[in-house]
Design an enzyme around this catalytic site. Structure first.
Site, PDB file in Angstrom:
ATOM      1  N   ARG A 109      10.717 -22.012 -41.536  1.00  0.00           N
ATOM      2  CA  ARG A 109      11.030 -21.209 -40.348  1.00  0.00           C
ATOM      3  C   ARG A 109      12.512 -21.136 -40.067  1.00  0.00           C
ATOM      4  O   ARG A 109      13.043 -20.105 -39.695  1.00  0.00           O
ATOM      5  CB  ARG A 109      10.461 -21.887 -39.104  1.00  0.00           C
ATOM      6  N   TYR A 216       1.387 -25.708 -48.416  1.00  0.00           N
ATOM      7  CA  TYR A 216       2.091 -24.857 -49.371  1.00  0.00           C
ATOM      8  C   TYR A 216       3.511 -25.372 -49.556  1.00  0.00           C
ATOM      9  O   TYR A 216       3.990 -26.189 -48.768  1.00  0.00           O
ATOM     10  CB  TYR A 216       2.075 -23.384 -48.940  1.00  0.00           C
ATOM     11  N   ASP A 293       5.367 -13.314 -28.997  1.00  0.00           N
ATOM     12  CA  ASP A 293       4.369 -14.176 -28.342  1.00  0.00           C
ATOM     13  C   ASP A 293       4.263 -13.917 -26.841  1.00  0.00           C
ATOM     14  O   ASP A 293       3.214 -14.174 -26.248  1.00  0.00           O
ATOM     15  CB  ASP A 293       4.718 -15.656 -28.569  1.00  0.00           C
TER      16      ASP A 293
HETATM   17  P1  FAD Z   1       9.230 -18.091 -29.765  1.00  0.00           P
HETATM   18  O1  FAD Z   1       9.414 -18.509 -31.155  1.00  0.00           O
HETATM   19  O2  FAD Z   1       8.472 -18.981 -28.845  1.00  0.00           O
HETATM   20  O3  FAD Z   1      10.690 -17.849 -29.164  1.00  0.00           O
HETATM   21  C1  FAD Z   1      10.927 -17.723 -27.792  1.00  0.00           C
HETATM   22  C2  FAD Z   1      12.397 -18.000 -27.549  1.00  0.00           C
HETATM   23  O4  FAD Z   1      12.703 -17.691 -26.204  1.00  0.00           O
HETATM   24  C3  FAD Z   1      12.770 -19.468 -27.770  1.00  0.00           C
HETATM   25  O5  FAD Z   1      13.950 -19.534 -28.508  1.00  0.00           O
HETATM   26  C4  FAD Z   1      12.929 -19.989 -26.352  1.00  0.00           C
HETATM   27  O6  FAD Z   1      13.851 -21.054 -26.252  1.00  0.00           O
HETATM   28  C5  FAD Z   1      13.421 -18.748 -25.635  1.00  0.00           C
HETATM   29  N1  FAD Z   1      13.103 -18.729 -24.209  1.00  0.00           N
HETATM   30  C6  FAD Z   1      11.916 -19.043 -23.630  1.00  0.00           C
HETATM   31  N2  FAD Z   1      11.988 -18.908 -22.302  1.00  0.00           N
HETATM   32  C7  FAD Z   1      13.240 -18.483 -22.020  1.00  0.00           C
HETATM   33  C8  FAD Z   1      13.916 -18.178 -20.812  1.00  0.00           C
HETATM   34  N3  FAD Z   1      13.305 -18.280 -19.632  1.00  0.00           N
HETATM   35  N4  FAD Z   1      15.206 -17.769 -20.873  1.00  0.00           N
HETATM   36  C9  FAD Z   1      15.842 -17.657 -22.076  1.00  0.00           C
HETATM   37  N5  FAD Z   1      15.248 -17.957 -23.254  1.00  0.00           N
HETATM   38  C10 FAD Z   1      13.962 -18.362 -23.229  1.00  0.00           C
HETATM   39  N6  FAD Z   1       3.196 -16.956 -37.505  1.00  0.00           N
HETATM   40  C11 FAD Z   1       3.268 -16.322 -38.709  1.00  0.00           C
HETATM   41  O7  FAD Z   1       3.626 -15.139 -38.766  1.00  0.00           O
HETATM   42  N7  FAD Z   1       2.951 -16.976 -39.868  1.00  0.00           N
HETATM   43  C12 FAD Z   1       2.545 -18.289 -39.869  1.00  0.00           C
HETATM   44  O8  FAD Z   1       2.265 -18.866 -40.935  1.00  0.00           O
HETATM   45  C13 FAD Z   1       2.457 -18.972 -38.614  1.00  0.00           C
HETATM   46  N8  FAD Z   1       2.056 -20.271 -38.578  1.00  0.00           N
HETATM   47  C14 FAD Z   1       2.010 -20.916 -37.373  1.00  0.00           C
HETATM   48  C15 FAD Z   1       1.603 -22.250 -37.343  1.00  0.00           C
HETATM   49  C16 FAD Z   1       1.528 -22.952 -36.134  1.00  0.00           C
HETATM   50  C17 FAD Z   1       1.064 -24.391 -36.131  1.00  0.00           C
HETATM   51  C18 FAD Z   1       1.891 -22.282 -34.930  1.00  0.00           C
HETATM   52  C19 FAD Z   1       1.842 -23.020 -33.616  1.00  0.00           C
HETATM   53  C20 FAD Z   1       2.302 -20.944 -34.954  1.00  0.00           C
HETATM   54  C21 FAD Z   1       2.356 -20.249 -36.166  1.00  0.00           C
HETATM   55  N9  FAD Z   1       2.763 -18.897 -36.227  1.00  0.00           N
HETATM   56  C22 FAD Z   1       2.808 -18.256 -37.434  1.00  0.00           C
HETATM   57  C23 FAD Z   1       3.099 -18.160 -34.991  1.00  0.00           C
HETATM   58  C24 FAD Z   1       4.602 -18.018 -34.783  1.00  0.00           C
HETATM   59  O9  FAD Z   1       5.207 -19.280 -34.839  1.00  0.00           O
HETATM   60  C25 FAD Z   1       4.898 -17.385 -33.427  1.00  0.00           C
HETATM   61  O10 FAD Z   1       4.026 -16.312 -33.186  1.00  0.00           O
HETATM   62  C26 FAD Z   1       6.340 -16.850 -33.392  1.00  0.00           C
HETATM   63  O11 FAD Z   1       7.239 -17.881 -33.667  1.00  0.00           O
HETATM   64  C27 FAD Z   1       6.643 -16.211 -32.037  1.00  0.00           C
HETATM   65  O12 FAD Z   1       8.003 -15.836 -31.984  1.00  0.00           O
HETATM   66  P2  FAD Z   1       8.659 -15.385 -30.625  1.00  0.00           P
HETATM   67  O13 FAD Z   1      10.085 -15.133 -30.936  1.00  0.00           O
HETATM   68  O14 FAD Z   1       7.855 -14.329 -29.993  1.00  0.00           O
HETATM   69  O15 FAD Z   1       8.531 -16.654 -29.658  1.00  0.00           O
END
Ligand code: FAD
Length: 424
Positions: A109, A216, A293
């Site tokens: 990641r 993996y 997310d």
């Molecule tokens: P996040 O990664 O949660 O990023 C949110 C960001 O916003 C963070 O940096 C946080 O600090 C910041 N933030 C939060 N609140 C605030 C605020 N109030 N003010 C300013 N900043 C803030 N997905 C895949 O595609 N393939 C996989 O193989 C996979 N495997 C996974 C395995 C596990 C065990 C898990 C738990 C998840 C997996 N996922 C996988 C899902 C994936 O990790 C998430 O869907 C993805 O990382 C979401 O990205 P995001 O940027 O939307 O959210």
């Protein structure tokens, strides 16, 4: 970057979703600022599977070669029964690459995150840390965010990519997380620390009663990534302190030797309780739009969470470009976010709901497990009908979505409910 000039777009959250959306919009020539709450940009060090519907986009971004060089391109994905270790079904990932035109890869990641961060920097995205957003507002063709220190920033569009516990989602929908009572332990470790035989040419998942185990390779095969997921008895009993390491050990007691050998190598000081949310139809309020997310957190059984987030940014940027008037160089933001919402809410709803039922299938016990195994063993290896809708090209408009999962008429559901059921 042109430091303090007002950006066109504010992105809240510098995870994979926020950064990839920032990059997609910066590529279109927009001025983008990312507000991240953490003191540094980064991702927790564990693996991520990246399917062809995302490598297709990384290719378009000119980032695929670098991502490939940092990751691993396995040649097969294997599903096995966690109790007896037997193979249930497989995907030939070389054949899959030929079918969809782009590879299925696995990557650390933090490596993918670093590629996106550097790409954003190169395009002059204004990347800011220590910026915790506490509130949102929208009025008169603009949106604003309030930061923890009381400052207010505004832009024509605010993209809330603030993850599972999104403040923006709370403000927009006010819905609750759905607790699956499952928890994930991870462990990305140097291959040198692994004493058992592992095949890094495959992505492997062992599915078992109320548990599963994924492994993996990462970083050209220097590391092994492992994920152990199980249903927590303490969560079901309503206890506060659930998903603890003792539960991890118990959950895998009855699995085959190969799986049990992996459990002692899991990180024990961190775990991820697994929540998702019920899909909603509205991700837009005024000039604030949810992404990643924050909009559609899935249970991770289809490995599409980060992939969907990257697709979101690509789709949004395409619609922004379509809604750009070249004469005035202004964007019809409302039309762009409406078009984004129309297609992405539908696709991501399918992913979130399918991930739930896919998980249920993985975790079956008793005769249901045995019946599942018969069906999976019977599947033709080259039958892609169940992944075409996921791995095919990302739809830009609802009409391009593959016609599956037509809503089942309610009377059919009720008729089925009235049938006598087989008990184990
Ligand atoms: P996040 O990664 O949660 O990023 C949110 C960001 O916003 C963070 O940096 C946080 O600090 C910041 N933030 C939060 N609140 C605030 C605020 N109030 N003010 C300013 N900043 C803030 N997905 C895949 O595609 N393939 C996989 O193989 C996979 N495997 C996974 C395995 C596990 C065990 C898990 C738990 C998840 C997996 N996922 C996988 C899902 C994936 O990790 C998430 O869907 C993805 O990382 C979401 O990205 P995001 O940027 O939307 O959210």
């Amino acid at each position: 970057a042109d430091g303090d000039a007002t950006p066109d777009v504010l992105v809240v959250g510098g995870g994979i979703g926020g950064l990839s959306a920032a990059y997609a919009l910066a590529r279109e020539g927009l001025r983008v600022r990312v507000l991240e709450q953490a003191p540094e940009f980064g991702e927790v060090g564990a693996g991520l599977q990246v399917a062809p519907n995302c490598t297709r986009i990384l290719h378009e971004y000119g980032l695929l070669e670098e991502v490939k060089s940092l990751g691993v391109l396995p040649s097969a994905m294997l599903m096995r029964d966690a109790v007896d270790g037997s193979e249930l079904t497989r995907l030939d990932l070389r054949d899959l690459e030929e079918r969809y035109g782009f590879p299925y890869l696995v990557i650390h990641r933090s490596d993918l995150h670093a590629v996106l961060l550097r790409a954003c920097r190169e395009l002059g995205v204004d990347l800011r840390t220590h910026q915790r957003v506490t509130g949102y507002d929208t009025a008169d063709d603009r949106a604003s965010v309030t930061l923890a220190d009381g400052r207010v920033e505004d832009a024509e569009l605010v993209i809330a990519a603030d993850g599972l516990h999104s403040v923006a989602r709370q403000w927009m929908a006010g819905d609750d997380l759905v607790n699956s009572a499952y928890v994930a332990y991870r462990g990305a470790i140097p291959l040198a620390d692994v004493t058992r035989e592992v095949n890094l040419d495959e992505v492997s998942v062992h599915v078992g009663p109320r548990c599963h185990f994924v492994q993996y390779g990462l970083r050209g095969g220097e590391m092994l990534n492992q994920v152990a997921v199980f249903e927590s008895p303490k969560a079901l009993a309503g206890e506060e302190d659930w998903g603890t390491p003792d539960e991890l050990d118990q959950a895998f007691d009855d699995t085959c030797e190969d799986v049990r050998a992996g459990i002692p190598l899991m990180w024990r000081d961190r775990s991820w309780r697994m929540f998702d949310r019920d899909p909603i139809d509205r991700w837009v309020r005024g000039r604030v739009v949810l992404l990643g997310d924050a909009a559609h957190p899935p249970l991770q059984y289809l490995a599409q969470g980060a992939v969907m987030a990257i697709e979101d940014g690509w789709v949004l940027a395409r619609h922004v470009t379509r809604q750009r008037r070249s004469t005035t160089d202004t964007v019809d933001w409302d039309a762009a976010v409406r078009a984004f919402e129309a297609v992405r809410t539908q696709h991501c709803r399918r992913v979130v709901l399918t991930a739930r039922s896919w998980g249920e299938l993985w975790h079956l016990d008793g005769t249901a497990r045995l019946r599942r195994n018969v069906v999976l063993r019977d599947r033709a290896i080259d039958d892609y009908s169940f992944v075409d809708w996921l791995y095919g090209p990302t739809a830009l408009v609802p009409e391009e979505l593959p016609p599956m999962f037509q809503p089942i008429p309610l009377d059919a559901v009720e008729a089925e409910r009235d049938q006598p059921t087989l008990t184990d």
